[in-house]
Design an enzyme around this catalytic site. Structure first.
Site, short mmCIF file in Angstrom:
data_model
loop_
_atom_site.label_atom_id
_atom_site.label_comp_id
_atom_site.label_asym_id
_atom_site.label_seq_id
_atom_site.Cartn_x
_atom_site.Cartn_y
_atom_site.Cartn_z
N TYR A 121 47.11 45.09 50.97
CA TYR A 121 47.05 46.44 51.27
C TYR A 121 47.73 46.67 52.91
O TYR A 121 47.49 47.73 53.20
CB TYR A 121 45.52 46.59 51.59
N LYS A 172 42.02 32.59 44.98
CA LYS A 172 42.58 32.21 43.53
C LYS A 172 43.71 31.14 44.17
O LYS A 172 45.02 31.24 43.89
CB LYS A 172 43.38 33.06 42.94
N ASP A 205 38.73 34.94 39.43
CA ASP A 205 38.11 35.27 37.92
C ASP A 205 36.99 34.91 37.42
O ASP A 205 36.01 35.43 36.87
CB ASP A 205 39.38 34.68 36.99
N ASP A 229 38.26 44.08 47.07
CA ASP A 229 38.09 45.72 46.43
C ASP A 229 37.56 45.57 45.15
O ASP A 229 36.53 46.30 45.06
CB ASP A 229 39.34 46.19 46.60
N ASP A 233 33.48 46.50 43.68
CA ASP A 233 33.22 47.70 42.55
C ASP A 233 32.29 46.92 41.34
O ASP A 233 31.36 47.45 40.95
CB ASP A 233 34.27 48.16 42.00
MG MG Z 1 37.35 50.48 45.51
#
Ligand code: MG
Ligand code: NAI
Length: 328
Positions: A121, A172, A205, A229, A233
């Site tokens: 980001y 990862k 994962d 992020d 969620d």
């Molecule tokens: Mg979000």
């Protein structure tokens, strides 16, 4: 008693509705806030083109914290508010920690610490031969030792102060062998300073499976910007949904920002239908940060009773205020 100076950005849609309730609930604990209102968001942008100025950010640096509802309206082009307000705030105030608590059935609570300023980001990359058949787009991941270490250190500090003292690194590392290596090495080195904290590692994962099937294994999780992020969620989805999800954007030692995870929900705005609990719990995180942990705990306990409670924004707010004041 200290009065805390708070910048309040109600924003758009349901933002001002839930923040008003959040402020009432804080007042009910007896904690005193001196609030300064900032009219910002999509509606303001449509009115006079202002998204967020450097002067406003400089005012914010003098405050104790920021309390934000949600910003964004359907008629503003995508990106204007996200980049110009939310990301500008995050980068200018260097809010390098995104902290989100999750409460599961059986009242198990775990926390995700997401690095908030780097990774994919950070905006590294670009186009070559854009819109041609030979187009190339790259989007790099920026991971600095400084940025990773301060985030990892914050997570260890947090874990060290909790009863279980357990911290999981999520990444990862088997495939992202450069950034993952920096994260894992930094994590292991900082771990040496926190001998009381038990550590674990999960690939992202696998962490997605555990979030759904066995979230009890987690106490504190630390991870990078992109994985964080997505995981937060998922965490919201397995722990009661968007109406309950709260978050802190922290700069430890500096001015930090507290907001519900949800957006401005234009579909239900102005109807007194929004669940105010996400905003109320974000207010509790703000009180933690202001050194008012006892009041924050009382708010969390009061919200527990109303997590599944049907009712309007104002009804739920009034019930929680009554709970805190003993109906006085
Ligand atoms: Mg979000
Ligand atoms: P949203 O979170 O606003 O709404 C998604 C769905 O969840 C809607 O059906 C809404 O009614 C429902 N919902 C959200 N909060 C709720 C609550 N407290 N109680 C009950 N139901 C609730 O996400 P959406 O629709 O993608 O975005 C709407 C606007 O909000 C957009 O302009 C978006 O850019 C902005 N947004 C702003 C954020 C922020 O200020 N940090 C974060 C996410 C979105």
């Amino acid at each position: 008693m200290t009065t805390h100076r708070i910048g309040v950005i109600g924003g758009d849609g349901i933002g001002p509705e839930v923040i008003a309730v959040g402020l009432d609930v804080i007042a009910a604990t007896g904690v005193e806030l001196d609030t300064v209102d900032y009219d910002l968001g999509g509606a303001r942008y449509l009115r006079d083109g202002v998204v967020l100025t450097d002067e406003i950010v400089d005012e914010w640096r003098e405050l104790d914290a920021l309390y934000l509802g949600a910003v964004g309206t359907p008629d503003v082009p995508p990106g204007v508010i996200e980049r110009g307000l939310l990301l500008k705030m995050r980068f200018d105030l260097d809010l390098y920690i995104n902290q989100r608590p999750f409460v599961l059935e059986g009242s198990h609570e775990f926390v995700v610490i997401r690095e908030n300023t780097e990774g994919t980001y950070a905006g590294e990359g670009g186009f070559l031969r854009k819109s041609s058949p030979h187009e190339i787009a790259t989007q790099g991941s920026v991971n600095t030792r400084h940025g990773v270490e301060r985030c990892v250190r914050y997570a260890f500090e947090l874990a060290d102060g909790r009863p279980r003292r357990h911290l999981t690194l999520v990444h990862k590392t088997n495939v992202l062998t450069f950034s993952g290596d920096l994260w894992a090495r930094t994590f292991d080195e900082v771990a040496g300073e926190y001998p009381r904290v038990d550590t674990a590692y999960n690939h992202v994962d696998a962490a997605c499976i555990y979030f759904v099937q066995e979230p009890q294994r987690y106490d504190v999780i630390v991870t990078d910007n992109l994985f964080g992020d997505i995981l937060t969620d998922l965490g919201g989805a397995v722990s009661g949904g968007i109406g309950l999800a709260s978050s802190a954007n922290l700069r430890p030692g500096g001015v930090s920002m507290f907001e519900p995870v949800h957006g401005s929900a234009p579909d239900i705005a102005g109807r007194d239908e929004a669940n105010p609990i996400a905003a109320i719990l974000s207010g509790a995180l703000m009180l933690d940060h202001l050194g008012e942990g006892e009041a924050a705990d009382r708010i969390r306990a009061a919200c527990g009773a109303y997590a599944d409670h049907p009712g309007s924004t104002t009804e739920i707010g009034r019930a929680i205020v009554d709970e805190l004041t003993g109906g006085r």
